[in-house]
Design a protein around this motif. Structure first.
Motif, mmCIF file in Angstrom:
data_model
loop_
_atom_site.group_PDB
_atom_site.id
_atom_site.type_symbol
_atom_site.label_atom_id
_atom_site.label_comp_id
_atom_site.label_asym_id
_atom_site.label_seq_id
_atom_site.Cartn_x
_atom_site.Cartn_y
_atom_site.Cartn_z
ATOM 1 N N UNK A 31 1.703 1.982 -8.218
ATOM 2 C CA UNK A 31 1.990 3.416 -8.097
ATOM 3 C C UNK A 31 2.053 3.806 -6.623
ATOM 4 N N UNK A 32 1.140 3.264 -5.808
ATOM 5 C CA UNK A 32 1.166 3.556 -4.370
ATOM 6 C C UNK A 32 2.402 2.960 -3.707
ATOM 7 N N UNK A 33 2.770 1.738 -4.114
ATOM 8 C CA UNK A 33 3.971 1.113 -3.526
ATOM 9 C C UNK A 33 5.203 1.960 -3.795
ATOM 10 N N UNK A 34 5.290 2.531 -4.980
ATOM 11 C CA UNK A 34 6.461 3.331 -5.316
ATOM 12 C C UNK A 34 6.603 4.530 -4.381
ATOM 13 N N UNK A 35 5.495 4.991 -3.822
ATOM 14 C CA UNK A 35 5.513 6.151 -2.930
ATOM 15 C C UNK A 35 5.412 5.759 -1.458
ATOM 16 N N UNK A 36 5.493 4.473 -1.154
ATOM 17 C CA UNK A 36 5.319 4.005 0.223
ATOM 18 C C UNK A 36 6.670 3.828 0.896
ATOM 19 N N UNK A 37 7.013 4.670 1.854
ATOM 20 C CA UNK A 37 8.308 4.531 2.525
ATOM 21 C C UNK A 37 8.472 3.143 3.132
ATOM 22 N N UNK A 38 9.624 2.570 2.911
ATOM 23 C CA UNK A 38 9.917 1.266 3.490
ATOM 24 C C UNK A 38 9.593 0.085 2.604
ATOM 25 N N UNK A 39 8.768 0.267 1.573
ATOM 26 C CA UNK A 39 8.501 -0.865 0.687
ATOM 27 C C UNK A 39 9.724 -1.113 -0.190
ATOM 28 N N UNK A 40 10.081 -2.390 -0.436
ATOM 29 C CA UNK A 40 11.268 -2.677 -1.251
ATOM 30 C C UNK A 40 11.229 -2.072 -2.650
ATOM 31 N N UNK A 41 10.028 -1.861 -3.206
ATOM 32 C CA UNK A 41 9.929 -1.293 -4.549
ATOM 33 C C UNK A 41 9.870 0.230 -4.550
#
Length: 314
Positions: free
Chosen positions: A152-162
């Motif tokens: 869930x955090x990755x989805x909101x992390x600018x720049x992460x591929x996911x």
């Protein structure tokens, strides 16, 4: 630990559809859409959740990338760009002395069907664990939820591929053997409604499993399983709440039905995908295909428990 033979003339339990995931970060990425009609090529990446913590969690993620073509190799492409759109997520749990990559015949095909599949290597039960401890299975449901929060955090992390590609309100959990017990343990009382469905393969439930919120569950078990007797799986099925189905493979053991080329593999793959499309994409056509896709005379049998007022599959 490989692909499973899932049966699912699943009773009818509507998983209510939700709108686009709330953690969108890139307006250029299309919002959540209906289940794809054609397969994707598959990408793969790896990362570690809490690398400096007491329980580092290496994770392999398979995901849809650009559209597949007959000329493309079947092998997932490392770090390929994620396909446009948002995709539901399946957390897949391995059994004792196994690894995520040993489940690739199943997980890569789910990814091709339009799912992000995140498979952790549990710290003390994976094949390479230095301090292997069977009893650590009891801690793995919390690891599964730790992974969900991380995604869930990755989805909101600018720049992460996911980022912007995960439908963070549409998770399922699935697992084989000890991974099936891990999956069951994620459905405890008060669990987040993000977790919409579960698949328990050659596993069972422990105290506190299968409490609300109610979610559709699919159980798959070999009728002659010498490791986890089928009676254990059937007892878990009987204790589960809401819509559920039990797919039995008479005469089969602990997981040979998960191997490509073995009897029932094609039915397991098709039915498993139907179940995920139904519960995570709200695809009622997939739900309606489950009986035909799951059943193969002489190879599988199916028991279902429908919601009150809903017809049972024939």
């Amino acid at each position: 630990m490989r692909v499973q033979r899932l049966a699912a003339a699943l009773l009818v339990a509507l998983v209510a559809g939700c709108g686009p995931a709330a953690a969108a970060t890139d307006e250029r990425v299309p919002s959540f859409r209906p289940a794809p009609l054609r397969p994707y090529a598959v990408g793969v990446r790896q990362f570690v959740v809490d690398p400096d913590g007491p329980r580092p969690l290496p994770v392999t993620v398979w995901y849809p990338t650009d559209r597949a073509s007959p000329a493309e190799p079947a092998a997932p492409r490392p770090d390929a760009p994620v396909a446009a759109g948002r995709f539901p997520v399946v957390v897949h749990s391995h059994g004792l002395r196994s690894l995520p990559e040993l489940h690739a015949p199943l997980t890569t095909r789910w990814a091709a069907a339009g799912f992000v599949v995140a498979a952790p290597a549990y710290p003390r039960t994976n094949l390479r664990a230095r301090d292997f401890t069977r009893a650590d299975v009891r801690n793995q449901p919390a690891d599964g939820w730790r992974l969900i929060r991380h995604l869930v955090r990755l989805d909101a992390r600018p720049g992460d591929p996911l980022a912007g590609h995960l439908a963070v309100d549409r998770f399922a959990a699935a697992g084989h053997s000890a991974g099936g017990f891990t999956t069951a343990g994620m459905f405890t009382s008060g669990h987040s409604p993000r977790l919409r469905a579960g698949i328990v393969i050659a596993g069972g439930g422990s105290a506190g499993s299968f409490a609300g919120p109610v979610a559709p569950l699919l159980f798959v078990h070999g009728g002659a399983d010498p490791v986890v007797p089928e009676s254990v799986g059937r007892a878990a099925y009987a204790r589960s709440l809401g819509p559920a189905a039990f797919l039995s493979l008479p005469g089969q053991g602990h997981g040979e039905y998960l191997t490509p080329g073995r009897p029932g593999f094609a039915q397991v793959l098709a039915a498993t995908t139907d179940f995920l499309r139904w519960t995570l994409y709200d695809d009622r056509r997939a739900r309606d295909r489950l009986p035909a896709d799951a059943l193969l005379p002489g190879v599988t049998t199916l028991t279902t428990r429908a919601l009150p007022g809903q017809p049972r599959p024939a």
